[in-house]
Enzyme design. Sequence first.
Site, PDB file in Angstrom:
ATOM      1  N   CYS A 111       0.826  -1.205   0.000  1.00  0.00           N
ATOM      2  CA  CYS A 111       0.000   0.000   0.000  1.00  0.00           C
ATOM      3  C   CYS A 111       0.863   1.258   0.000  1.00  0.00           C
ATOM      4  CB  CYS A 111      -0.922  -0.015   1.212  1.00  0.00           C
ATOM      5  SG  CYS A 111      -2.111   1.338   1.260  1.00  0.00           S
ATOM      6  N   CYS A 209      -5.613  -4.242   7.746  1.00  0.00           N
ATOM      7  CA  CYS A 209      -6.824  -3.415   7.794  1.00  0.00           C
ATOM      8  C   CYS A 209      -8.025  -4.049   7.124  1.00  0.00           C
ATOM      9  CB  CYS A 209      -6.541  -2.036   7.207  1.00  0.00           C
ATOM     10  SG  CYS A 209      -6.239  -2.009   5.425  1.00  0.00           S
TER      11      CYS A 209
END
Length: 374
Positions: A111, A209
């Site tokens: 990410c 997440c």
Amino acid sequence: MSFNNTVAVAMSGGVDSSTVAAMLREEGYDLIGLTLQLWNQRRLAGKDGMPEPVQGRCCSIDDVYDARRVAETLGIPYYLVNEQERFESDVVRPFVSEYLHGRTPIPCSLCNNHLKFDQLLLRARQFGADRIATGHYARNEYDPARGRWILKRPADRSKDQTWFLFGLTQEQLSRTLFPLGGYTKPEVREIAATHKLALAAKPDSQEICFIPNGDYKRFIDAYLDEQGESIPDSAGELVSTTGEVLGRHAGIHNFTVGQRKGLGVTAPNPLYVLQIDPASHRVTVGSDTELATETFRARDCNWISIADLTGERRAQVKIRHRHEPAWATVRPVRGADGTAEAEITFDEPQRAVTPGQSAVFYDEDEVIGGGWIV
């Protein structure tokens, strides 16, 4: 290089990014709060046994609410930016693919490298900010002698996040503020309390997440089912280091190097996954001592404190988040396809060098660079 006074703060709804916003506001910056909406937490709920979203977990709607509330408290404009489509293509799909090919990915690094910093800087410019600020525990500074921006480990080594940031470019480092780099976590909570932030005592998130409870196997099943796909057949043999067949397994995505539990075979002494061969689907197991590796390679290296690795050099090398960097010799080599790689040879063999994870090279506090373990 000169910048304007406007900074976009990446606000996750946690105590760290909220404290960053409070600190910078006190220092006189004009702030904009940005939250990247990366994943719909309810998307796979109930599918293939996936649990319902847990209230208050990382990247949840509760975190968005907390971030917005902090922005309102501080009197700064706040924007929620939808990046779900790109997050799926740049992080979720590669994450699933890596496991299906017998590797163990790091979604946070994927990410950071491919989405978060690029999009934060893009959105910041759209809102008139030259720079961004994040709640990462890291430090950066410009070294005029080398003409390079340097990434450094933070004061609080227990919270060091530089291992996840090895892919940052010079442009990204030049436009990013890491205000927490000189503080410990307890000090950050004290600062948050001083600014009367309601979430000063909010617990840290410790999980990926987009994966509830860290159950990546169930997530892969549910995600592929949603996509109308199935897990490719990668069943194969469990073998010893001598080639003896000890049993069979249901698929290489169920294993990671260093794994002990769930192997499906019994032995007089504990067995660990030593190697996963995606071509033959063979999983090699052995003793804890056989898990140690002296030499390995890393690909797609990004160099920070140096322009390129042109010769052999000494470095402290970190191969997982909680691994203490170990001394090694790093030298440039060519991979089978002719691309540049780094070959790392530890002074003392290290446990569980895992393909798909990152190897980050340090010179004391400085990050020299890093790459992906092959």
